[in-house]
Design an enzyme around this catalytic site. Structure first.
Site, PDB file in Angstrom:
ATOM      1  N   THR A  32       0.811  -1.200   0.000  1.00 40.88           N
ATOM      2  CA  THR A  32       0.000   0.000   0.000  1.00 40.88           C
ATOM      3  C   THR A  32       0.850   1.259   0.000  1.00 40.88           C
ATOM      4  OG1 THR A  32      -0.242   0.568   2.363  1.00 40.88           O
ATOM      5  CG2 THR A  32      -1.542  -1.305   1.532  1.00 40.88           C
ATOM      6  N   ASP A  56      -4.937   5.346   2.405  1.00 38.04           N
ATOM      7  CA  ASP A  56      -4.634   6.300   3.464  1.00 38.04           C
ATOM      8  C   ASP A  56      -4.854   5.545   4.771  1.00 38.04           C
ATOM      9  OD1 ASP A  56      -4.572   8.220   5.424  1.00 38.04           O
ATOM     10  OD2 ASP A  56      -6.116   9.504   4.540  1.00 38.04           O
ATOM     11  N   ASN A  83       4.599  -0.616   8.068  1.00 34.66           N
ATOM     12  CA  ASN A  83       5.804   0.136   7.776  1.00 34.66           C
ATOM     13  C   ASN A  83       5.536   1.629   7.583  1.00 34.66           C
ATOM     14  OD1 ASN A  83       8.637   0.525   6.598  1.00 34.66           O
ATOM     15  ND2 ASN A  83       7.344   1.083   4.850  1.00 34.66           N
ATOM     16  N   SER A 134       8.883   0.083  14.346  1.00 36.64           N
ATOM     17  CA  SER A 134       9.057   1.092  15.383  1.00 36.64           C
ATOM     18  C   SER A 134      10.356   1.829  15.089  1.00 36.64           C
ATOM     19  CB  SER A 134       9.057   0.430  16.767  1.00 36.64           C
ATOM     20  OG  SER A 134       9.159   1.409  17.774  1.00 36.64           O
ATOM     21  N   TYR A 148       7.819  12.645  17.317  1.00 39.34           N
ATOM     22  CA  TYR A 148       8.034  11.351  16.667  1.00 39.34           C
ATOM     23  C   TYR A 148       8.326  10.291  17.720  1.00 39.34           C
ATOM     24  CZ  TYR A 148      10.175   7.722  13.779  1.00 39.34           C
ATOM     25  OH  TYR A 148      10.483   6.525  13.177  1.00 39.34           O
ATOM     26  N   LYS A 152       6.257   6.625  18.518  1.00 33.43           N
ATOM     27  CA  LYS A 152       6.888   5.303  18.542  1.00 33.43           C
ATOM     28  C   LYS A 152       6.844   4.677  19.940  1.00 33.43           C
ATOM     29  CE  LYS A 152       7.758   4.982  14.199  1.00 33.43           C
ATOM     30  NZ  LYS A 152       6.973   4.035  13.379  1.00 33.43           N
ATOM     31  N   THR A 183      17.574   6.520   4.292  1.00 34.82           N
ATOM     32  CA  THR A 183      16.304   6.555   3.577  1.00 34.82           C
ATOM     33  C   THR A 183      15.879   8.011   3.456  1.00 34.82           C
ATOM     34  OG1 THR A 183      15.019   6.368   5.606  1.00 34.82           O
ATOM     35  CG2 THR A 183      15.676   4.308   4.542  1.00 34.82           C
TER      36      THR A 183
END
Length: 273
Positions: A32, A56, A83, A134, A148, A152, A183
Site C-alpha cells: 500500500t 490512506d 511500515n 518502530s 516522533y 513510537k 532513507t
C-alpha cells in the site's frame, strides 16, 4: 514455502526494498501507499503475485477494506508489516497542534487500524505474524524529535500488550527497531516545524550526537536478509534491532535509568503507604 505478505508504506524506503525482496523469492505481496505510482514497476514485473493498493492508513474503514481485499485476492494472509509512517522535526515547543495530531493519526492510529483489521483473519486461521516498524526512538529519545518519539513509544506499548494478548492464538508479534538509515526519513517525507530561535543552539549540535553522526547511518539494502530471516523464523523475537547503534546505546541508556531509579528507591517505597 512462499508467504502472502501485506505491507504499508511500500512506495519507497524500507517498504519498497522489502516488498521487492519478498517478490524476488516468490512470495505474494500486497503493498500500500497513498500514491501507488511508485509501485508500477513492481506491478509490471511481478504480475499476479503483486497487488498494489492505494490507501490512506488513517482511514479505518479503508484499512479494513485493504486487508480484507488482499486476503480475498490471494486467498491467504501470513504476514502484516506496518511500515508506513513519517517524522516531524522540531522541538516540543515548536510543534503545531495540527502536525502533532497528524503524525499520531498516521504513526499510531494507522498502525492500530491495520493491526485490528488483520487480527480476525489471523485468529480464525490460528496463525500470522504482525510486524510493526518502530524505531530505536521508541526506546530512547533525541532532541527535536520528541513528537516522533512519542508516536513510537505509543506503538511500543500497544504492541507489547498485543503480544501478550495473542500469544496463545498462534499469532506472532514483532517490533522492528532500526537506528538511522539513509532513507528519505529526514527528506521529503518529513514535516519541519516552525523554528523558535531559542532552540538554534540545540539544533546546531545535533550532528555530534550519537545516532546522528554520518557514520551511524546504515545502508537500507543491508536490512533485507534480516527481514527475510524474521518472517521465516518459527519463533521470532518481540523486538529486533536493525543496525549497530540501537542495542549498544539502549544498554547504556537503560543502565543510567536504572541507576537513577535505584537512587530514588527509598522515596518510591515510602510513597507506597
Amino acid at each position: 514455502m512462499s508467504k502472502t505478505i501485506f505491507i504499508t508504506g511500500a512506495s519507497k524506503g524500507f517498504g519498497k526494498l522489502w516488498a521487492e525482496a519478498f517478490l524476488k523469492r516468490g512470495d505474494k505481496v500486497a503493498a500500500t501507499s497513498r500514491n501507488i505510482d511508485g509501485l508500477k514497476d513492481l506491478a509490471e514485473q511481478y504480475g499476479s503475485n503483486f497487488l498494489p493498493i492505494a490507501l490512506d492508513i488513517t482511514n479505518r474503514e479503508a484499512a479494513v477494506a485493504a486487508i480484507n481485499g488482499a486476503h480475498k485476492h490471494f486467498g491467504s494472509l501470513d504476514v502484516v508489516i506496518n511500515n508506513a509512517g513519517y517524522g516531524v522535526f522540531g522541538a516540543i515547543e515548536e510543534v503545531s497542534e495540527q502536525d502533532a495530531k497528524d503524525i499520531f493519526d498516521a504513526n499510531v492510529f494507522g498502525t492500530l487500524w491495520i493491526t485490528q483489521a488483520a487480527l480476525p483473519i489471523f485468529r480464525a486461521q490460528k496463525s500470522g505474524h504482525i510486524i510493526q516498524l518502530s524505531s530505536v526512538l521508541g526506546i530512547w529519545t533525541l532532541p527535536t524529535l520528541g513528537i516522533y518519539n512519542a508516536t513510537k513509544f505509543a506503538v511500543e506499548g500497544m504492541t507489547e500488550a498485543l503480544a501478550s494478548e495473542v500469544t496463545d492464538m498462534g499469532i506472532k508479534v514483532t517490533l522492528i527497531e532500526p537506528n538511522g538509515y539513509t532513507t528519505d526519513f529526514g527528506g521529503t517525507s518529513a514535516v519541519q516545524s516552525t523554528p523558535i530561535d531559542a532552540y538554534d543552539a540545540i539544533k546546531s549540535g545535533l550532528g555530534a550526537i550519537e545516532g546522528l553522526l554520518p557514520e551511524d547511518y546504515g545502508k537500507p539494502e543491508a536490512t533485507i536478509p534480516a527481514i527475510i530471516k524474521l518472517i521465516d523464523d518459527e519463533n521470532p523475537p518481540l523486538r529486533l534491532f536493525l543496525g549497530k547503534i540501537g542495542l549498544s546505546k539502549t544498554e547504556r541508556v537503560y543502565e543510567e535509568k536504572l541507576k537513577t531509579w535505584k537512587a530514588w528507591e527509598e522515596v518510591a517505597i515510602a510513597a507506597h503507604g
